[in-house]
Design a protein around this motif. Sequence first.
Motif, short mmCIF file in Angstrom:
data_model
loop_
_atom_site.label_atom_id
_atom_site.label_comp_id
_atom_site.label_asym_id
_atom_site.label_seq_id
_atom_site.Cartn_x
_atom_site.Cartn_y
_atom_site.Cartn_z
N ASP A 168 77.14 124.68 0.09
CA ASP A 168 77.52 123.98 -1.14
C ASP A 168 78.88 123.30 -1.05
OD1 ASP A 168 78.57 126.60 -1.04
OD2 ASP A 168 78.85 126.66 -3.21
N ASP A 169 79.65 123.55 0.01
CA ASP A 169 80.94 122.87 0.20
C ASP A 169 80.78 121.39 0.55
OD1 ASP A 169 82.27 125.28 -0.22
OD2 ASP A 169 82.45 125.72 1.92
N TRP A 170 79.60 121.02 1.00
CA TRP A 170 79.37 119.68 1.53
C TRP A 170 79.00 118.64 0.47
CZ3 TRP A 170 80.48 118.41 6.42
CH2 TRP A 170 80.66 119.46 7.33
N THR A 171 78.76 119.03 -0.76
CA THR A 171 78.23 118.13 -1.78
C THR A 171 79.08 116.87 -1.96
OG1 THR A 171 77.30 120.04 -2.90
CG2 THR A 171 77.40 117.98 -4.15
N GLN A 172 80.34 117.02 -2.33
CA GLN A 172 81.21 115.85 -2.55
C GLN A 172 81.50 115.13 -1.25
OE1 GLN A 172 80.66 115.43 -5.88
NE2 GLN A 172 82.62 114.42 -5.69
N PHE A 173 81.67 115.87 -0.17
CA PHE A 173 81.93 115.28 1.14
C PHE A 173 80.84 114.28 1.48
CE2 PHE A 173 81.76 115.06 5.73
CZ PHE A 173 83.08 115.10 6.13
N ARG A 174 79.59 114.70 1.37
CA ARG A 174 78.46 113.82 1.70
C ARG A 174 78.34 112.65 0.72
NH1 ARG A 174 75.03 118.83 3.03
NH2 ARG A 174 75.37 119.02 5.27
N ALA A 175 78.73 112.88 -0.52
CA ALA A 175 78.63 111.80 -1.52
C ALA A 175 79.57 110.64 -1.19
CB ALA A 175 78.95 112.35 -2.91
N TYR A 176 80.73 110.95 -0.65
CA TYR A 176 81.72 109.90 -0.37
C TYR A 176 81.69 109.38 1.07
CZ TYR A 176 83.62 111.10 -4.92
OH TYR A 176 83.77 111.32 -6.25
N THR A 177 81.28 110.19 2.02
CA THR A 177 81.32 109.77 3.41
C THR A 177 80.44 108.55 3.69
OG1 THR A 177 81.25 110.53 5.70
CG2 THR A 177 79.53 111.33 4.26
N LYS A 178 79.36 108.40 2.93
CA LYS A 178 78.49 107.25 3.14
C LYS A 178 79.13 105.94 2.70
CE LYS A 178 76.20 107.93 -1.26
NZ LYS A 178 75.03 108.40 -1.94
N ARG A 179 80.23 106.00 1.95
CA ARG A 179 80.91 104.80 1.47
C ARG A 179 81.94 104.26 2.46
NH1 ARG A 179 79.97 104.38 -4.13
NH2 ARG A 179 79.21 106.30 -5.08
N ILE A 180 82.33 105.06 3.43
CA ILE A 180 83.37 104.66 4.39
C ILE A 180 82.80 103.66 5.39
CG2 ILE A 180 84.96 105.45 6.18
CD1 ILE A 180 85.07 108.15 4.74
N ARG A 181 83.48 102.53 5.51
CA ARG A 181 83.07 101.50 6.46
C ARG A 181 84.07 101.36 7.62
NH1 ARG A 181 79.51 102.15 3.37
NH2 ARG A 181 78.12 100.65 2.42
N CYS A 182 85.33 101.69 7.36
CA CYS A 182 86.37 101.57 8.39
C CYS A 182 87.19 102.85 8.42
CB CYS A 182 87.26 100.37 8.09
SG CYS A 182 88.61 100.18 9.28
#
Length: 171
Positions: A88-102
């Motif tokens: 359950d620690d990964w929820t926010q991490f995964r939500a934002y990591t897909k937005r990183i382009r650089c």
Amino acid sequence: MHRCLQILEIITAVLGFIEYEGGEYHPHLASIARTCRAFQEPALDRLWYYQFNLYNLVKCMPSDAWGIKHISSFVGDVLFFKRTLRVDDWTQFRAYTKRIRCLDSIGLYTPEVVFADSKRSKIDEDVYNQLNLYGTSGPLSPNLETLRIPDTETAFHFAKLFLGPMLDDIK
């Protein structure tokens, strides 16, 4: 809200006027993302588009999972995990990591990698070990287009965490 502000292209163009401050996007982007639902997705995309390293992303995990230790005035602060990660620690991490382009630097701190810029926080090698161990089966940031990594064996070892189908520029 005016009807023109319901058009994604117009919102994106307006957000395009928000400048970088010190190598990162203006802090008001987070406020804009919370203003209304129409602004949320494009503002978050802009906010997370460029990251110096994964420091901000790891800090989205529960606060009891990570800590910050000050190494020296030369090295600066180093982010580390205080405990083993849970699913359950990964929820926010995964939500934002897909937005990183650089990703400008993986921000790795080891004895062989010390950055002279003490204003930038570093990430302990163990954080990358845990991300490698407990992360998703694919790349940490699946939409990453640009990756800049230091020229060290350890950094190259962890670079594989970021190799994805969209990556077209590695420096």
